[in-house]
Design a protein around this motif. Structure first.
Motif, PDB file in Angstrom:
ATOM      1  N   ALA A 295       0.828  -1.201   0.000  1.00  0.00           N
ATOM      2  CA  ALA A 295       0.000   0.000   0.000  1.00  0.00           C
ATOM      3  C   ALA A 295       0.866   1.256   0.000  1.00  0.00           C
ATOM      4  CB  ALA A 295      -0.909   0.001   1.224  1.00  0.00           C
ATOM      5  N   MET A 296       0.496   2.226  -0.809  1.00  0.00           N
ATOM      6  CA  MET A 296       1.210   3.507  -0.841  1.00  0.00           C
ATOM      7  C   MET A 296       1.218   4.180   0.523  1.00  0.00           C
ATOM      8  SD  MET A 296       2.702   5.027  -3.499  1.00  0.00           S
ATOM      9  CE  MET A 296       2.277   6.774  -3.476  1.00  0.00           C
ATOM     10  N   ASN A 297       0.121   4.051   1.264  1.00  0.00           N
ATOM     11  CA  ASN A 297       0.051   4.691   2.569  1.00  0.00           C
ATOM     12  C   ASN A 297       1.108   4.152   3.528  1.00  0.00           C
ATOM     13  OD1 ASN A 297      -1.998   6.539   2.088  1.00  0.00           O
ATOM     14  ND2 ASN A 297      -3.612   5.061   2.543  1.00  0.00           N
ATOM     15  N   LEU A 298       1.446   2.874   3.401  1.00  0.00           N
ATOM     16  CA  LEU A 298       2.499   2.299   4.234  1.00  0.00           C
ATOM     17  C   LEU A 298       3.854   2.864   3.827  1.00  0.00           C
ATOM     18  CD1 LEU A 298       3.618   0.345   6.329  1.00  0.00           C
ATOM     19  CD2 LEU A 298       3.567  -1.452   4.576  1.00  0.00           C
ATOM     20  N   VAL A 299       4.120   2.905   2.536  1.00  0.00           N
ATOM     21  CA  VAL A 299       5.409   3.415   2.058  1.00  0.00           C
ATOM     22  C   VAL A 299       5.587   4.880   2.453  1.00  0.00           C
ATOM     23  CG1 VAL A 299       6.907   3.745   0.053  1.00  0.00           C
ATOM     24  CG2 VAL A 299       5.321   1.812   0.118  1.00  0.00           C
ATOM     25  N   GLY A 300       4.557   5.689   2.232  1.00  0.00           N
ATOM     26  CA  GLY A 300       4.655   7.105   2.562  1.00  0.00           C
ATOM     27  C   GLY A 300       4.841   7.347   4.046  1.00  0.00           C
ATOM     28  N   THR A 301       4.104   6.595   4.869  1.00  0.00           N
ATOM     29  CA  THR A 301       4.226   6.756   6.320  1.00  0.00           C
ATOM     30  C   THR A 301       5.617   6.401   6.796  1.00  0.00           C
ATOM     31  OG1 THR A 301       1.872   6.313   6.656  1.00  0.00           O
ATOM     32  CG2 THR A 301       3.319   5.978   8.545  1.00  0.00           C
ATOM     33  N   LEU A 302       6.164   5.302   6.297  1.00  0.00           N
ATOM     34  CA  LEU A 302       7.510   4.886   6.708  1.00  0.00           C
ATOM     35  C   LEU A 302       8.577   5.846   6.169  1.00  0.00           C
ATOM     36  CD1 LEU A 302       7.367   0.994   6.351  1.00  0.00           C
ATOM     37  CD2 LEU A 302       7.063   2.398   8.402  1.00  0.00           C
ATOM     38  N   ALA A 303       8.341   6.389   4.976  1.00  0.00           N
ATOM     39  CA  ALA A 303       9.293   7.354   4.425  1.00  0.00           C
ATOM     40  C   ALA A 303       9.393   8.588   5.309  1.00  0.00           C
ATOM     41  CB  ALA A 303       8.887   7.746   3.007  1.00  0.00           C
ATOM     42  N   VAL A 304       8.256   9.083   5.756  1.00  0.00           N
ATOM     43  CA  VAL A 304       8.235  10.261   6.631  1.00  0.00           C
ATOM     44  C   VAL A 304       8.979   9.970   7.925  1.00  0.00           C
ATOM     45  CG1 VAL A 304       6.743  11.751   8.027  1.00  0.00           C
ATOM     46  CG2 VAL A 304       6.135  11.237   5.662  1.00  0.00           C
ATOM     47  N   LYS A 305       8.695   8.825   8.533  1.00  0.00           N
ATOM     48  CA  LYS A 305       9.346   8.480   9.791  1.00  0.00           C
ATOM     49  C   LYS A 305      10.847   8.250   9.607  1.00  0.00           C
ATOM     50  CE  LYS A 305       7.386   5.651  12.670  1.00  0.00           C
ATOM     51  NZ  LYS A 305       7.399   6.537  13.839  1.00  0.00           N
ATOM     52  N   ALA A 306      11.231   7.644   8.483  1.00  0.00           N
ATOM     53  CA  ALA A 306      12.655   7.428   8.217  1.00  0.00           C
ATOM     54  C   ALA A 306      13.391   8.745   8.069  1.00  0.00           C
ATOM     55  CB  ALA A 306      12.831   6.573   6.960  1.00  0.00           C
ATOM     56  N   VAL A 307      12.769   9.714   7.377  1.00  0.00           N
ATOM     57  CA  VAL A 307      13.402  11.013   7.167  1.00  0.00           C
ATOM     58  C   VAL A 307      13.574  11.757   8.490  1.00  0.00           C
ATOM     59  CG1 VAL A 307      13.078  13.317   6.163  1.00  0.00           C
ATOM     60  CG2 VAL A 307      12.729  11.272   4.759  1.00  0.00           C
ATOM     61  N   GLU A 308      12.538  11.805   9.308  1.00  0.00           N
ATOM     62  CA  GLU A 308      12.654  12.562  10.558  1.00  0.00           C
ATOM     63  C   GLU A 308      13.658  11.914  11.503  1.00  0.00           C
ATOM     64  OE1 GLU A 308       9.308  13.044  13.143  1.00  0.00           O
ATOM     65  OE2 GLU A 308       8.470  11.070  12.679  1.00  0.00           O
ATOM     66  N   ASN A 309      13.721  10.593  11.522  1.00  0.00           N
ATOM     67  CA  ASN A 309      14.706   9.925  12.374  1.00  0.00           C
ATOM     68  C   ASN A 309      16.126  10.058  11.825  1.00  0.00           C
ATOM     69  OD1 ASN A 309      13.537   8.339  14.785  1.00  0.00           O
ATOM     70  ND2 ASN A 309      12.053   7.945  13.162  1.00  0.00           N
ATOM     71  N   ALA A 310      16.272  10.106  10.496  1.00  0.00           N
ATOM     72  CA  ALA A 310      17.590  10.333   9.901  1.00  0.00           C
ATOM     73  C   ALA A 310      18.112  11.716  10.271  1.00  0.00           C
ATOM     74  CB  ALA A 310      17.522  10.176   8.382  1.00  0.00           C
ATOM     75  N   ILE A 311      17.232  12.717  10.274  1.00  0.00           N
ATOM     76  CA  ILE A 311      17.637  14.078  10.635  1.00  0.00           C
ATOM     77  C   ILE A 311      18.063  14.134  12.100  1.00  0.00           C
ATOM     78  CG2 ILE A 311      16.786  16.436  10.966  1.00  0.00           C
ATOM     79  CD1 ILE A 311      15.078  15.984   8.428  1.00  0.00           C
ATOM     80  N   ALA A 312      17.292  13.489  12.964  1.00  0.00           N
ATOM     81  CA  ALA A 312      17.670  13.449  14.379  1.00  0.00           C
ATOM     82  C   ALA A 312      19.023  12.766  14.561  1.00  0.00           C
ATOM     83  CB  ALA A 312      16.591  12.725  15.184  1.00  0.00           C
ATOM     84  N   SER A 313      19.253  11.693  13.819  1.00  0.00           N
ATOM     85  CA  SER A 313      20.539  10.992  13.898  1.00  0.00           C
ATOM     86  C   SER A 313      21.681  11.863  13.402  1.00  0.00           C
ATOM     87  CB  SER A 313      20.479   9.694  13.079  1.00  0.00           C
ATOM     88  OG  SER A 313      21.683   8.977  13.173  1.00  0.00           O
ATOM     89  N   ALA A 314      21.412  12.683  12.386  1.00  0.00           N
ATOM     90  CA  ALA A 314      22.450  13.568  11.842  1.00  0.00           C
ATOM     91  C   ALA A 314      22.986  14.508  12.909  1.00  0.00           C
ATOM     92  CB  ALA A 314      21.889  14.364  10.663  1.00  0.00           C
ATOM     93  N   VAL A 315      22.095  15.113  13.691  1.00  0.00           N
ATOM     94  CA  VAL A 315      22.555  16.081  14.694  1.00  0.00           C
ATOM     95  C   VAL A 315      23.045  15.388  15.963  1.00  0.00           C
ATOM     96  CG1 VAL A 315      21.108  17.928  13.787  1.00  0.00           C
ATOM     97  CG2 VAL A 315      20.228  16.494  15.640  1.00  0.00           C
TER      98      VAL A 315
END
Length: 333
Positions: A295-315
């Motif tokens: 489902a697209m909704n699963l991919v989009g939801t996980l993409a958003v969470k992956a991006v925000e956690n990647a940013i937190a990991s960066a700092v």
């Protein structure tokens, strides 16, 4: 056929363990700039998309992968420092890919399609040394080696800083972060270099974890509050931008890949406050090997969470560099 089942658990894995993509970095630690290459290893059904939300972007080859045009995908995404000068890094990536026969068979050559976005890091280190074709070439070679790297001061994140609404002394060191979810055969991961004007918040607590420091250099100014109470004209610092790439094996059409790239900007908006300003060039890509029906909704939801956690990991993983202090040095964590 790869698939996911209802009882498959969601887990977090290293993005460097994915067989479908390889990630490589190169940097000049004295000049404090670098670049990152996300290279696709499975090209047969590859699709890609992109989406620009910031008001001051610097990009290369986005038009060719538009749903209106002829290419289904790029085979590599380059994230680079150097501002507009850094766009030359893609030429070196193209050379490396051609030498390794990675790209599209076209007449009598292998034609690599490389997309790129840049961030401004000329205010840290040397303004005269930027990612170039040689650095891009080395980053691509490093991707082929498939080595793991720690988040923080690596690749395109070497010159990244955040919290730029006040004086340079109140800015903090940022970097490049990664995060990847896996559920059954599906994976959705993100590679993001965060160089924002805004503050970065913790995905769980919503507390500021990096950004513009207060005058005591031990607390946070709160950039959104500061803008609301003090800014009357467009006098924002212009050296900003968060750029990244979502990688997945979900079955996507090319328009859907563009939608996931657009959707993933929600991860930036949730992690960086404010974001998508007129002085940020926020740009996201999505590449998919197109294997798992989901489902697209699963991919989009996980993409958003992956991006925000990647940013937190960066700092969280950035180290003090070039006179800009990291969260680790200021807060010890």
């Amino acid at each position: 056929m790869k698939k996911i089942e209802q009882n498959d658990k969601l887990e977090v894995i290293s993005i460097y363990d994915l067989e479908e993509f390889s990630i490589g970095h190169d940097a000049d630690m004295e000049a404090i700039t670098g670049c990152t290459v996300v290279l696709a290893n499975k090209l047969d059904n590859l699709v890609a998309g992109s989406d620009v939300r910031g008001g001051a972007p610097g990009t290369r080859n986005l038009d060719i992968i538009s749903p209106l045009n002829c290419m289904e995908s790029c085979q590599a995404v380059v994230l680079s420092g150097g501002s507009l000068f850094g766009l030359g890094a893609a030429s070196g990536v193209e050379k490396c890919m051609e030498e390794n026969n990675i790209g599209l068979p076209f007449v009598n050559v292998t034609l690599p399609v490389v997309c790129q976005a840049i961030l401004f890091d000329l205010a840290i280190g040397s303004k005269d040394i930027r990612p170039d074709a040689q650095m891009g070439y080395r980053a691509c070679l490093n991707a082929l080696k498939r080595e793991k790297h720690n988040d923080g001061n690596v690749g395109a994140g070497v010159g990244a800083t955040v919290g730029k609404i006040s004086s340079p002394e109140q800015m903090m060191k940022s970097g490049l972060g990664t995060y990847c979810y896996k559920r059954g055969d599906l994976f959705v991961g993100a590679v993001v270099a965060c160089n924002a004007i805004g503050d970065v918040v913790d995905p769980d607590t919503q507390e500021i974890i990096a950004g513009a420091l207060g005058r005591d250099l031990k607390s946070f100014l709160d950039t959104e509050k500061f803008i609301g109470e003090n800014i009357t004209t467009e006098d924002f610092y212009m050296g900003n931008t968060t750029i990244g790439c979502v990688i997945t094996n979900a079955q996507l059409t090319r328009p859907q890949a563009h939608k996931i790239a657009a959707w993933s900007h929600d991860g930036i908006a949730r992690a960086v406050r404010p974001t998508h300003t007129m002085s940020d060039g926020d740009t996201m890509f999505c590449m998919s090997t197109n294997e798992v029906p989901v489902a697209m909704n699963l991919v989009g939801t996980l993409a958003v969470k992956a991006v925000e956690n990647a940013i937190a990991s960066a700092v969280r993983n950035a180290e003090t560099l070039g006179g800009f202090k990291s969260r680790k040095e200021i807060f010890g964590k």
